[in-house]
Design a protein around this motif. Structure first.
Motif, mmCIF file in Angstrom:
data_model
loop_
_atom_site.group_PDB
_atom_site.id
_atom_site.type_symbol
_atom_site.label_atom_id
_atom_site.label_comp_id
_atom_site.label_asym_id
_atom_site.label_seq_id
_atom_site.Cartn_x
_atom_site.Cartn_y
_atom_site.Cartn_z
ATOM 1 N N ALA A 56 0.827 -1.209 0.000
ATOM 2 C CA ALA A 56 0.000 0.000 0.000
ATOM 3 C C ALA A 56 0.860 1.257 0.000
ATOM 4 N N ALA A 59 2.604 1.786 -3.399
ATOM 5 C CA ALA A 59 1.646 2.255 -4.407
ATOM 6 C C ALA A 59 1.225 3.693 -4.135
ATOM 7 N N ALA A 60 1.061 4.053 -2.854
ATOM 8 C CA ALA A 60 0.639 5.406 -2.500
ATOM 9 C C ALA A 60 1.677 6.444 -2.893
ATOM 10 N N ARG A 63 1.586 8.028 -6.168
ATOM 11 C CA ARG A 63 0.429 8.866 -6.482
ATOM 12 C C ARG A 63 0.409 10.184 -5.727
ATOM 13 N N ALA A 121 -8.521 14.388 -1.753
ATOM 14 C CA ALA A 121 -9.019 13.021 -1.834
ATOM 15 C C ALA A 121 -8.516 12.363 -3.117
ATOM 16 N N SER A 122 -7.905 11.211 -3.004
ATOM 17 C CA SER A 122 -7.382 10.502 -4.162
ATOM 18 C C SER A 122 -7.103 9.068 -3.753
ATOM 19 N N TRP A 123 -6.827 8.222 -4.759
ATOM 20 C CA TRP A 123 -6.440 6.855 -4.457
ATOM 21 C C TRP A 123 -5.161 6.826 -3.637
ATOM 22 N N GLY A 124 -4.244 7.735 -3.915
ATOM 23 C CA GLY A 124 -3.017 7.792 -3.144
ATOM 24 C C GLY A 124 -3.270 8.063 -1.672
ATOM 25 N N LEU A 126 -6.064 7.456 -0.013
ATOM 26 C CA LEU A 126 -6.724 6.289 0.575
ATOM 27 C C LEU A 126 -5.714 5.174 0.847
ATOM 28 N N LEU A 127 -4.757 4.991 -0.058
ATOM 29 C CA LEU A 127 -3.737 3.970 0.143
ATOM 30 C C LEU A 127 -2.843 4.299 1.341
ATOM 31 N N CYS A 128 -2.548 5.589 1.542
ATOM 32 C CA CYS A 128 -1.761 6.008 2.713
ATOM 33 C C CYS A 128 -2.498 5.676 4.004
ATOM 34 N N ALA A 130 -4.838 3.426 4.340
ATOM 35 C CA ALA A 130 -4.881 1.972 4.461
ATOM 36 C C ALA A 130 -3.573 1.452 5.050
#
Length: 249
Positions: A56, A59-60, A63, A121-124, A126-128, A130
């Motif tokens: 995670a 991947a973060a 982004r 707000a971004s997938w990055g 959310l991955l952080c 997580a």
């Protein structure tokens, strides 16, 4: 390293190298194996902290910039303190939570000074978050096992389980490794030995001797140390606001 190796491939490479390094020490020291009841818990540590956390976070950081990632991931010690209060019955010391809040504010100041993109707000993002949750769950599971299993044995087995979790990325690693420059492979080895094998091992020894909540709060020293190292080794002159944030931490 992440410029030439995908998040899953990098995590698998690091964990495999660290597992081999730690395993050789386990064999040399003839460490006793853990009991059956602890193997499942160690597997969970490997799943959450060594496997999912690293995937995670890798991947973060593709982004979001480092400042934003640092701010979001550093929510983890507060989540850890809350979980430790409920699950490990460590209570909710006011000074600990106040200190975590102040330190997190310092991280926020650093992130504001160093972030290129700002917090959005971004997938990055959310991955952080997580990654922060995976870290907190992994430590809460790890803490009681250290009363019965040596930090070396626990770290090695968790690292090995983490590598197993990352096996779906073996094909990617096999494809990318031959094309990666020697510098990227070298950084992967460094990441496996220094922050992974040595870092997680010393963490285990320290965690066995204090509460999970207090141990988590110590990680708020990471951002200011990183600023100083970047200044001394990479010539990255930090903004004045980042220095203030480091002092707050």
């Amino acid at each position: 390293a992440s410029q030439h190796l995908s998040p899953g491939a990098l995590a698998l490479g690091r964990l495999t190298i660290a597992s081999v390094a730690l395993g050789s020490i386990v064999l040399w020291r003839r460490e006793p194996l853990p009991g059956r009841r602890d193997v499942a818990s160690i597997a969970l540590v490997g799943l959450f902290w060594f496997g999912l956390y690293n995937i995670a976070l890798n991947a973060a950081e593709r982004r979001v910039d480092a400042g934003t990632a640092s701010m979001l991931v550093n929510v983890g010690p507060i989540i850890l303190a809350v979980l430790a209060g409920f699950v490990l019955h460590e209570g909710f010391p006011r000074r600990l939570f106040a200190g975590c809040a102040v330190a997190l504010a310092g991280v926020a100041v650093i992130a504001t000074a160093t972030s290129d993109q700002g917090l959005e707000a971004s997938w990055g993002a959310l991955l952080c978050l997580a990654a922060a949750v995976f870290y907190a769950v992994g430590v809460v599971v790890q803490k009681p096992v250290l009363a019965r299993v040596s930090p070396l044995m626990l770290t090695w087995l968790a690292c090995t389980f983490g590598a197993v979790v990352c096996l779906p990325f073996a094909f990617s690693l096999g494809q990318q490794l031959p094309d990666a420059p020697a510098s990227s492979v070298g950084w992967m080895v460094y990441l496996a030995i220094a922050p992974m094998a040595i870092g997680f091992l010393t963490w285990g020894y320290a965690l066995a001797r204090t509460t999970a909540g207090r141990m988590g709060s110590i990680t708020y020293l990471v951002p200011p140390i990183a600023i100083v190292l970047g200044w001394l080794l990479l010539g990255e002159t930090p903004p004045g606001l980042a220095i203030v944030g480091g002092a707050i931490c």
